[in-house]
Design a protein around this motif. Structure first.
Motif, PDB file in Angstrom:
ATOM      1  N   ASN A  54      24.069  24.089   2.435  1.00 54.16           N
ATOM      2  CA  ASN A  54      22.741  23.686   1.979  1.00 54.16           C
ATOM      3  C   ASN A  54      22.379  24.339   0.646  1.00 54.16           C
ATOM      4  O   ASN A  54      21.697  23.730  -0.177  1.00 54.16           O
ATOM      5  CB  ASN A  54      21.692  24.014   3.044  1.00 54.16           C
ATOM      6  CG  ASN A  54      21.848  23.124   4.270  1.00 54.16           C
ATOM      7  OD1 ASN A  54      22.501  22.090   4.223  1.00 54.16           O
ATOM      8  ND2 ASN A  54      21.261  23.541   5.380  1.00 54.16           N
ATOM      9  N   LEU A  59      19.646  22.125  -1.012  1.00 54.86           N
ATOM     10  CA  LEU A  59      18.675  21.913   0.061  1.00 54.86           C
ATOM     11  C   LEU A  59      18.034  23.226   0.465  1.00 54.86           C
ATOM     12  O   LEU A  59      17.082  23.248   1.239  1.00 54.86           O
ATOM     13  CB  LEU A  59      19.357  21.276   1.285  1.00 54.86           C
ATOM     14  CG  LEU A  59      19.901  19.863   1.083  1.00 54.86           C
ATOM     15  CD1 LEU A  59      20.735  19.444   2.282  1.00 54.86           C
ATOM     16  CD2 LEU A  59      18.762  18.884   0.866  1.00 54.86           C
ATOM     17  N   ASP A  60      18.575  24.316  -0.031  1.00 54.48           N
ATOM     18  CA  ASP A  60      18.089  25.639   0.332  1.00 54.48           C
ATOM     19  C   ASP A  60      18.381  26.562  -0.851  1.00 54.48           C
ATOM     20  O   ASP A  60      19.216  26.229  -1.701  1.00 54.48           O
ATOM     21  CB  ASP A  60      18.817  26.125   1.600  1.00 54.48           C
ATOM     22  CG  ASP A  60      18.090  27.271   2.296  1.00 54.48           C
ATOM     23  OD1 ASP A  60      17.055  27.743   1.779  1.00 54.48           O
ATOM     24  OD2 ASP A  60      18.570  27.695   3.360  1.00 54.48           O
ATOM     25  N   ASP A  79      11.457  23.294  -7.901  1.00 53.98           N
ATOM     26  CA  ASP A  79      11.811  22.321  -6.866  1.00 53.98           C
ATOM     27  C   ASP A  79      12.106  20.950  -7.472  1.00 53.98           C
ATOM     28  O   ASP A  79      13.022  20.247  -7.037  1.00 53.98           O
ATOM     29  CB  ASP A  79      10.679  22.195  -5.844  1.00 53.98           C
ATOM     30  CG  ASP A  79      10.575  23.428  -4.961  1.00 53.98           C
ATOM     31  OD1 ASP A  79      11.460  24.294  -5.053  1.00 53.98           O
ATOM     32  OD2 ASP A  79       9.601  23.516  -4.187  1.00 53.98           O
ATOM     33  N   ALA A  83      15.573  18.955  -7.169  1.00 54.54           N
ATOM     34  CA  ALA A  83      15.650  17.612  -6.584  1.00 54.54           C
ATOM     35  C   ALA A  83      16.381  16.663  -7.533  1.00 54.54           C
ATOM     36  O   ALA A  83      17.182  15.824  -7.106  1.00 54.54           O
ATOM     37  CB  ALA A  83      14.251  17.087  -6.282  1.00 54.54           C
ATOM     38  N   ARG A  86      20.050  17.567  -7.415  1.00 52.30           N
ATOM     39  CA  ARG A  86      20.596  17.162  -6.111  1.00 52.30           C
ATOM     40  C   ARG A  86      20.865  15.656  -6.091  1.00 52.30           C
ATOM     41  O   ARG A  86      21.925  15.196  -5.674  1.00 52.30           O
ATOM     42  CB  ARG A  86      19.612  17.547  -5.002  1.00 52.30           C
ATOM     43  CG  ARG A  86      20.103  17.176  -3.604  1.00 52.30           C
ATOM     44  CD  ARG A  86      19.240  17.816  -2.528  1.00 52.30           C
ATOM     45  NE  ARG A  86      17.875  17.352  -2.568  1.00 52.30           N
ATOM     46  CZ  ARG A  86      16.809  18.129  -2.774  1.00 52.30           C
ATOM     47  NH1 ARG A  86      16.939  19.423  -2.971  1.00 52.30           N
ATOM     48  NH2 ARG A  86      15.599  17.611  -2.799  1.00 52.30           N
ATOM     49  N   TYR A  94      26.249  14.092   7.052  1.00 57.76           N
ATOM     50  CA  TYR A  94      25.843  14.927   8.178  1.00 57.76           C
ATOM     51  C   TYR A  94      26.603  14.535   9.453  1.00 57.76           C
ATOM     52  O   TYR A  94      27.143  13.431   9.568  1.00 57.76           O
ATOM     53  CB  TYR A  94      24.344  14.774   8.447  1.00 57.76           C
ATOM     54  CG  TYR A  94      23.477  15.105   7.262  1.00 57.76           C
ATOM     55  CD1 TYR A  94      23.022  16.397   7.046  1.00 57.76           C
ATOM     56  CD2 TYR A  94      23.115  14.114   6.350  1.00 57.76           C
ATOM     57  CE1 TYR A  94      22.225  16.711   5.964  1.00 57.76           C
ATOM     58  CE2 TYR A  94      22.311  14.415   5.261  1.00 57.76           C
ATOM     59  CZ  TYR A  94      21.867  15.720   5.072  1.00 57.76           C
ATOM     60  OH  TYR A  94      21.085  16.011   3.997  1.00 57.76           O
TER      61      TYR A  94
END
Ligand code: ADP
Ligand code: MG
Length: 228
Positions: A54, A59-60, A79, A83, A86, A94
């Motif tokens: 992540n 994501l983290d 952030d 984004a 990402r 997943y």
């Protein structure tokens, strides 16, 4: 062209805080990933595999240390900037596919493109991604009309549609039977053969052995990451 690593992690640490208690889930992570590598991250449940994935996938955030992506320090971005990177650089797969149940395969694959301002010929991109995973003829099928392996291939097409730099898969075969797992790993191997950088988290030895480099993680530390 430079030969700097695609991903470079230096002295990375991730801590959670429960009251006064600090829980270190990643410690002193040092990792270089070159473009085009096919890597697995192995470890028992709770060892920190998903946390590491992540962080690599934005994501983290780590609580300490440096993350460079293509040479750029991305440790302390906003952030919004995270984004943006990402969406552009990362494709995520997943264990449980995470498809939208009411959307067909085409619409699921199209989703990441909605967040892009420069979307050109979306239809061609979406069909190309479905074609790569062998599901161009299933574009109108919803997840509940497909097998587990087909659902995971739709999820892989969704991860590929933005032409990311890195494909990250967290236990992608964890919900699949052995034969289907082999199919999915064959697909990752083919993508790697075509130049994709692929990182797969798994706790299954047979899955890890399909990759070129196995990184073992235990209690939040990388034990070794030898090339095979
Ligand atoms: P893995 O994917 O290898 O099973 P994880 O990265 O999910 O492991 O978790 C690593 C450790 O971090 C585990 O001990 C887990 O309990 C802990 N952990 C994960 N998320 C949190 C959180 N939000 N708060 C506290 N501890 C967490
Ligand atoms: Mg996990």
């Amino acid at each position: 062209m430079s030969n700097q690593p695609l991903v470079q992690l230096r002295d990375l640490e991730k801590a959670y805080y429960l009251g006064d208690e600090e829980i270190l889930v990643l410690k002193n992570i040092e990792l270089d990933v070159s473009a085009g590598e096919f890597i697995s991250i192995m470890g028992t449940s709770g060892s920190g595999k998903s946390t590491l994935m992540n962080i690599i996938g934005f994501l983290d955030n780590a609580t300490r240390g440096t993350y460079r992506l293509k040479g750029q320090d991305v440790s302390d971005l906003s952030d919004d900037d995270e984004a943006h990177i990402r969406n552009r650089e990362i494709g995520f797969v997943y264990q449980n596919f995470n498809l939208l149940p009411r959307c067909d395969a085409y619409e699921n694959v199209a989703l990441p493109l909605f967040y892009r301002e420069d979307s050109g010929n979306n239809h061609a991109q979406i069909m190309h991604a479905l074609d790569i995973v062998g599901l161009a003829d299933r574009a109108k099928h919803r997840p509940n009309e497909m097998s587990g392996g087909q659902r995971q291939r739709v999820a892989i097409a969704r991860a590929l549609v933005s032409d990311p730099s890195i494909l990250l898969a967290d236990e992608p075969t964890g919900a699949l039977d052995t034969r289907t797992s082999v199919d999915i790993m064959n697909l990752f191997a083919r993508l790697h053969g075509d130049g994709c950088t692929v990182i797969v988290v798994t706790h299954e030895q047979e899955v890890a052995e399909r990759t070129e480099r196995i990184i073992h993680i235990r209690d939040g530390r990388i034990e070794d990451g030898a090339y095979r």
